[in-house]
Scaffold this motif. Structure first.
Motif, PDB file in Angstrom:
ATOM      1  N   TRP A   1      26.175  38.051 -41.131  1.00 33.49           N
ATOM      2  CA  TRP A   1      25.371  38.347 -39.948  1.00 33.49           C
ATOM      3  C   TRP A   1      26.077  37.898 -38.669  1.00 33.49           C
ATOM      4  CZ3 TRP A   1      21.629  41.641 -40.668  1.00 33.49           C
ATOM      5  CH2 TRP A   1      20.786  41.943 -39.596  1.00 33.49           C
ATOM      6  N   VAL A   2      26.756  36.776 -38.739  1.00 29.31           N
ATOM      7  CA  VAL A   2      27.437  36.248 -37.557  1.00 29.31           C
ATOM      8  C   VAL A   2      28.761  36.958 -37.301  1.00 29.31           C
ATOM      9  CG1 VAL A   2      28.552  34.184 -36.618  1.00 29.31           C
ATOM     10  CG2 VAL A   2      26.335  33.993 -37.724  1.00 29.31           C
ATOM     11  N   SER A   3      29.520  37.234 -38.341  1.00 24.19           N
ATOM     12  CA  SER A   3      30.898  37.706 -38.165  1.00 24.19           C
ATOM     13  C   SER A   3      31.131  39.185 -38.456  1.00 24.19           C
ATOM     14  CB  SER A   3      31.828  36.905 -39.073  1.00 24.19           C
ATOM     15  OG  SER A   3      31.745  35.545 -38.793  1.00 24.19           O
ATOM     16  N   LEU A   4      30.386  39.764 -39.374  1.00 20.43           N
ATOM     17  CA  LEU A   4      30.754  41.091 -39.872  1.00 20.43           C
ATOM     18  C   LEU A   4      29.676  42.155 -39.695  1.00 20.43           C
ATOM     19  CD1 LEU A   4      32.381  39.864 -43.194  1.00 20.43           C
ATOM     20  CD2 LEU A   4      33.568  40.497 -41.088  1.00 20.43           C
ATOM     21  N   LYS A   5      28.547  41.794 -39.127  1.00 20.89           N
ATOM     22  CA  LYS A   5      27.420  42.721 -38.993  1.00 20.89           C
ATOM     23  C   LYS A   5      27.815  44.009 -38.258  1.00 20.89           C
ATOM     24  CE  LYS A   5      24.270  41.841 -35.959  1.00 20.89           C
ATOM     25  NZ  LYS A   5      23.167  41.283 -35.204  1.00 20.89           N
ATOM     26  N   ASP A   6      28.700  43.909 -37.281  1.00 28.08           N
ATOM     27  CA  ASP A   6      29.099  45.081 -36.499  1.00 28.08           C
ATOM     28  C   ASP A   6      29.870  46.106 -37.323  1.00 28.08           C
ATOM     29  OD1 ASP A   6      27.909  43.934 -34.294  1.00 28.08           O
ATOM     30  OD2 ASP A   6      29.772  43.022 -33.577  1.00 28.08           O
ATOM     31  N   ASN A   7      30.409  45.703 -38.475  1.00 30.19           N
ATOM     32  CA  ASN A   7      31.138  46.617 -39.354  1.00 30.19           C
ATOM     33  C   ASN A   7      30.212  47.408 -40.274  1.00 30.19           C
ATOM     34  OD1 ASN A   7      33.459  45.583 -38.251  1.00 30.19           O
ATOM     35  ND2 ASN A   7      33.896  44.233 -39.960  1.00 30.19           N
TER      36      ASN A   7
END
Length: 88
Positions: free
Chosen positions: A55-61
């Motif tokens: 959720w913090v690091s990879l959600k945009d992918n």
């Protein structure tokens, strides 16, 4: 064995693990198998950390982050790996 086949096999094994852990809890198995619910709690805690990382690091992918967070909660690193590859 291809990578996708390996991940699918691991996901099937994970579902089997969750099923056995739940069955052990409900039926109060004895002996070595009585530890399955405790192990499941530890695995669930690790999966919570993996969801937080996603959720913090990879959600945009992700096209569907809520759905992927649910799958990470169930399958852990076996579902998370696909986003980690995209982030490279």
């Amino acid at each position: 064995m291809s990578t996708n086949m390996w991940i699918t096999t691991n996901k099937i094994s994970t579902v089997l693990f969750w099923f056995l852990a739940a069955t052990s809890y409900v039926q109060e198995w004895t002996g070595f198998l009585s530890y399955l619910p405790l192990v499941a709690l530890v695995v669930a805690a690790v999966h919570v950390l993996e969801v937080i990382f996603f959720w913090v690091s990879l959600k945009d992918n992700s096209n569907e982050p809520k759905k992927d967070a649910l799958f990470i909660m169930i399958f852990g690193i076996f579902h998370l790996q696909r986003f980690m590859k995209k982030a490279d």
